[in-house]
Design a protein around this motif. Structure first.
Motif, short mmCIF file in Angstrom:
data_model
loop_
_atom_site.label_atom_id
_atom_site.label_comp_id
_atom_site.label_asym_id
_atom_site.label_seq_id
_atom_site.Cartn_x
_atom_site.Cartn_y
_atom_site.Cartn_z
N THR A 142 34.75 1.27 27.69
CA THR A 142 35.20 0.04 28.32
C THR A 142 35.34 -1.05 27.27
OG1 THR A 142 34.12 0.66 30.36
CG2 THR A 142 34.69 -1.65 30.13
N GLY A 143 34.39 -1.13 26.35
CA GLY A 143 34.43 -2.12 25.27
C GLY A 143 35.62 -1.90 24.36
N GLN A 144 35.90 -0.63 24.04
CA GLN A 144 37.03 -0.33 23.18
C GLN A 144 38.34 -0.65 23.87
OE1 GLN A 144 36.62 3.75 21.92
NE2 GLN A 144 34.76 3.32 20.77
N ALA A 145 38.41 -0.40 25.16
CA ALA A 145 39.64 -0.73 25.90
C ALA A 145 39.85 -2.24 25.90
CB ALA A 145 39.56 -0.19 27.33
N GLY A 146 38.76 -2.99 26.03
CA GLY A 146 38.85 -4.45 26.01
C GLY A 146 39.32 -4.96 24.66
N ARG A 148 25.61 9.10 29.47
CA ARG A 148 26.85 8.85 30.21
C ARG A 148 27.15 7.34 30.27
NH1 ARG A 148 25.68 12.51 34.14
NH2 ARG A 148 24.55 10.97 35.34
N ALA A 149 26.15 6.56 30.66
CA ALA A 149 26.34 5.11 30.79
C ALA A 149 26.69 4.48 29.45
CB ALA A 149 25.08 4.47 31.36
N LYS A 150 26.03 4.91 28.39
CA LYS A 150 26.31 4.36 27.06
C LYS A 150 27.73 4.68 26.63
CE LYS A 150 24.79 4.15 22.31
NZ LYS A 150 24.10 4.75 21.22
N TRP A 151 28.15 5.92 26.80
CA TRP A 151 29.50 6.32 26.38
C TRP A 151 30.54 5.58 27.20
CZ3 TRP A 151 33.81 8.84 28.44
CH2 TRP A 151 34.77 9.22 27.51
N LEU A 152 30.35 5.49 28.50
CA LEU A 152 31.31 4.79 29.35
C LEU A 152 31.40 3.30 28.98
CD1 LEU A 152 30.57 6.51 32.75
CD2 LEU A 152 32.70 6.67 31.43
N ALA A 153 30.25 2.69 28.67
CA ALA A 153 30.26 1.28 28.26
C ALA A 153 31.02 1.10 26.95
CB ALA A 153 28.83 0.76 28.12
N GLU A 154 30.84 2.03 26.03
CA GLU A 154 31.57 1.97 24.76
C GLU A 154 33.07 2.11 24.98
OE1 GLU A 154 29.76 5.11 22.53
OE2 GLU A 154 27.99 3.90 22.01
#
Length: 147
Positions: free
Chosen positions: A139-143, A131-137
């Motif tokens: 967030t990174g893509q949105a950035g 979950r944490a890895k997917w959410l971080a990815e």
């Protein structure tokens, strides 16, 4: 759930969105209906007709019910109590963290809405690490898109 404008969702989108999530395994349920799992936990599945979900006029069992996990009772109530969505539940699912959606009503949702529900279903069942890895990815893509 915020209503988003996007093209109408399809049943194929349910399959595609579930398969697009990481670490997904598809197992064959009864009568060959797909069950999408992450870490051995189902998050979306197409269930067989059951006596708890019937057409109120004909009393025929719905043969197109999709079960989607939710994070908690609050999320479930937000979806099933919103008259603008096609989500529902039955007494059989009281206390179960999931909502029901008839395949014949998927088109009442926009693609973005369906994507959010399928992704939330995956998040509800994925391990904390996944979950944490997917959410971080995400967030990174949105950035990256914002720059």
């Amino acid at each position: 759930m915020a209503r988003r404008r996007s093209r109408r969702a399809t049943v194929d989108d349910v399959h595609d969105l579930a398969l697009a999530m990481p670490h997904v395994r598809v197992v064959e349920g009864t009568k060959g209906r797909p069950v999408y799992q992450v870490g051995g936990k189902s998050f979306v599945f197409f269930r067989n007709p059951r006596p708890d979900a019937v057409d109120p006029e004909t009393e025929e069992r719905y043969d197109d019910v999709i079960v989607l996990w939710v994070a908690d009772e609050g999320d479930k109530l937000a979806l099933v109590q919103d008259d603008t969505t096609p989500f529902f539940t039955t007494p059989h699912f009281d206390g179960h963290p999931s909502v029901l959606l008839r395949a014949s009503r998927v088109g009442e949702l926009g693609y973005d809405e369906l994507a959010e529900v399928v992704q939330d279903a995956w998040l509800a069942q994925a391990s904390p690490t996944r979950r944490a890895k997917w959410l971080a990815e995400q967030t990174g893509q949105a950035g990256l898109r914002a720059t």
